[in-house]
Design a protein around this motif. Sequence first.
Motif, PDB file in Angstrom:
ATOM      1  N   LEU A 153      -0.913   7.084   4.931  1.00 30.95           N
ATOM      2  CA  LEU A 153       0.617   5.806   5.021  1.00 30.95           C
ATOM      3  C   LEU A 153       1.796   6.208   5.017  1.00 30.95           C
ATOM      4  N   PRO A 181       6.243   5.675   0.221  1.00 38.07           N
ATOM      5  CA  PRO A 181       4.879   3.807   0.204  1.00 38.07           C
ATOM      6  C   PRO A 181       5.852   2.767  -1.115  1.00 38.07           C
ATOM      7  N   MET A 185       2.923  -1.583  -3.047  1.00 39.54           N
ATOM      8  CA  MET A 185       1.391  -1.679  -2.355  1.00 39.54           C
ATOM      9  C   MET A 185       0.699  -1.133  -2.957  1.00 39.54           C
ATOM     10  N   CYS A 187      -2.606   0.976  -1.122  1.00 38.26           N
ATOM     11  CA  CYS A 187      -3.182   2.303  -0.508  1.00 38.26           C
ATOM     12  C   CYS A 187      -4.348   2.038  -0.105  1.00 38.26           C
ATOM     13  N   SER A 188      -4.738   1.114   0.679  1.00 33.56           N
ATOM     14  CA  SER A 188      -5.666   0.101   1.467  1.00 33.56           C
ATOM     15  C   SER A 188      -6.252   0.321   3.475  1.00 33.56           C
ATOM     16  N   THR A 191      -3.513  -2.373   4.066  1.00 35.14           N
ATOM     17  CA  THR A 191      -2.163  -2.411   4.333  1.00 35.14           C
ATOM     18  C   THR A 191      -1.949  -1.566   5.750  1.00 35.14           C
ATOM     19  N   GLY A 194      -1.695  -4.500   8.620  1.00 36.06           N
ATOM     20  CA  GLY A 194      -0.913  -4.687   8.797  1.00 36.06           C
ATOM     21  C   GLY A 194       0.777  -4.001   9.205  1.00 36.06           C
ATOM     22  N   TRP A 195       0.889  -3.094   8.674  1.00 37.54           N
ATOM     23  CA  TRP A 195       1.779  -2.235   8.695  1.00 37.54           C
ATOM     24  C   TRP A 195       1.446  -2.444  10.935  1.00 37.54           C
TER      25      TRP A 195
END
Length: 725
Positions: A153, A181, A185, A187-188, A191, A194-195
Amino acid sequence: MTTSSVSKGCFVFKPSSKKKKTTSLKASDYFHDGKADSQNSESRFETCQSLWQRMKAETERVQEDLNTNILDSLLEFARKSTASFQSKTDDWASRMRASEIPTAALVLGVNVPDHAMTFQSLSALLQESVTPYVVCLQSKECSALKQVLQKVLVQLMGHSVCVEDDDDEEDQSGPRPTGIPSRKMLCSMATLCGWYTAVTQKSASPSPGKKRLSSSKGCGQRPPVVVIFKDLESFTPRVLQEFIVISSQYIQQLPLIFIFGIATSPITIHGMLPHSVSSLLCIQLFQSLSCTQHLATVIDKLVLTTTFPFKLSGKVLQVLISIFLYHDFSVRNFIKGLQLSLLDHFYSQPLSMLCCDKQEARSRAKELSHEDCENIRQLPSFMRYVEKQEPEIQVQLLTCDKRVKDVTQSLLKELHAYHKNYYPVLRCLHALTSSLPKYPLGKQIRELHGICLEKNVWETEEYESAFQLLRMLAKDELVAALRTCTEILKCAKKLGDAVEKLEEFIERFELLDRCSAVVEMGQEGEEELPPQKGLQKKTDLFQLQKSLLERESRRTKKLSKFELLRLAVLDCIDSIVKKHLLPPESQPLHEVFYYSSAGTLRRHLNAAPRTAIQTALNNPYCYLQSEALKSEGGAISNAAPDICIVYKLHLECGRLINLYDWLEAYATVVAAAEGKDPDSAAAAQLDDVKHARFIRAVSELEFLGFIKPTKQKTDHVARLTWGGC
């Protein structure tokens, strides 16, 4: 600036940016040895710097050429995987492949220090031509699944923040640092999906007034996310399995490509991943060049060439190759050793400013100072050259600087000519002997080069056995080897006579081939025995055996025309070898070009930490060079660092050391250093500062492994080492 370390090492202190702007490097600060003047030092420094820049550029070009094939294959794999993500086919095979993660198993070999450069080039090429989303993971930073997701991420979302400026995502506490981040948020992988969806949608339809997200060539609207595992074997198998399983569940929303960096064998993947996990990957194997092939190319381009005047002696080359073969197989470390040899040569050799191209060396020889001429007279090779001259010339060479300059110019010219002839003849001899069974002169050219550097190669047993095998070569094999030698020798202008002789031998072999039928008929006629009148007489077995042996001896003594021609061409090659493959030590002024301090290089590259630590603790003067630290025999200097005092005191103890007695002995030595009487009451009094210094020194000894706590007695420690260095 000083350090408190007692171990031998190299400490780098980066100056401030202001000093970089105001101060300039002086060559005399690095190369001044007390003998040469500042002009000599400046010339040596500039020559060394220029030569290394050329060698470094050639090294980078060689490594780029060697990695071109494997990197192009990986890029093609990434492009095909991207195309499969974007394809609209709906057949069963395509759906099955779409549910698997494309994975490249990149086998790089055990030369782990060289992997960083390969991954750096691969990452740059991927970002340039396939996708801007590339993540590089190392095992030491990914001990848990949460850390793996966090690294992915941070690297990806940090990239997006740099491209797009989101002013409305600013909270009350101020702007968030780029690439980090939010703490809120999660951390998965959800996520990340989605980003990715948000970023690809923005890149597909950018708002007016905002710069469109730059997409790489051929990646389309959905560029893949490439995750590179640099050292797969070092990852925890459980963490790797969980990450792959989670990633496979999002493969439809997030196009992922994995690249596994493998040092050992592809079987490692199946050893770390069970079938239920490895079945989620679509693995394709990629094999890079072996480190030995890489080293052979580097030696061929940097060492066995006349492009660079700097040379390595046989022992130095053997040290570098031994470290490569028996330590790390790292070409990068081999190049570092070559750089260290270059620096040490220009630092320790006052005449190294002549180690340059032919024209520049001759011009510098004309401007030699009197001190430079004296240094030339002290060279062993030049002294041997003087001894071979007439008495009158000897006097001139020992007294007249102008005569020395003139001779130096001619000797440098001869030395450059020697190198131009040496390497083609070396390659010619290697081409002849590398295909022989058991490789008497070595399979690699570096092995033959090492023999030629140390002694006369034609006087060795390996050379004799090689030529014995060459005398049994068939005609086709011999002619093919001669053609190869001819092509090699054509690159040297001064070897034209040798090339003409070899071409003449090749023509004679071809002529002999055309007349072979006639020659065989003639030989058969010569071998027929004349008719004997007493043939009908009774002959015993002894007489028959004797006549057969005589006939065989006559047949072996008489050589055919091909055998005679083969012996002649081998004699010609032998004469070429004896003329041009002389050891460098036979050439005057070879010390200017050849670095021969193998012991110094070995000490720098093969450091012995235990010996260095014991030497530093036993005799700190060896490294600190302070006159106050000099001591006779085993005496303890009261001016030594605390750890040295404590170390010497612990050498006088047995297996168990009483800490209080040790502390009192230490306080006595320190009191003498402060100018107090050791027998006075003030010296016996222990203050907190001495106590703290003693505890710190004992802790350092425990950290270095000299002592350890013991449960036998609470106020004692156990000694772990015995004997000095």
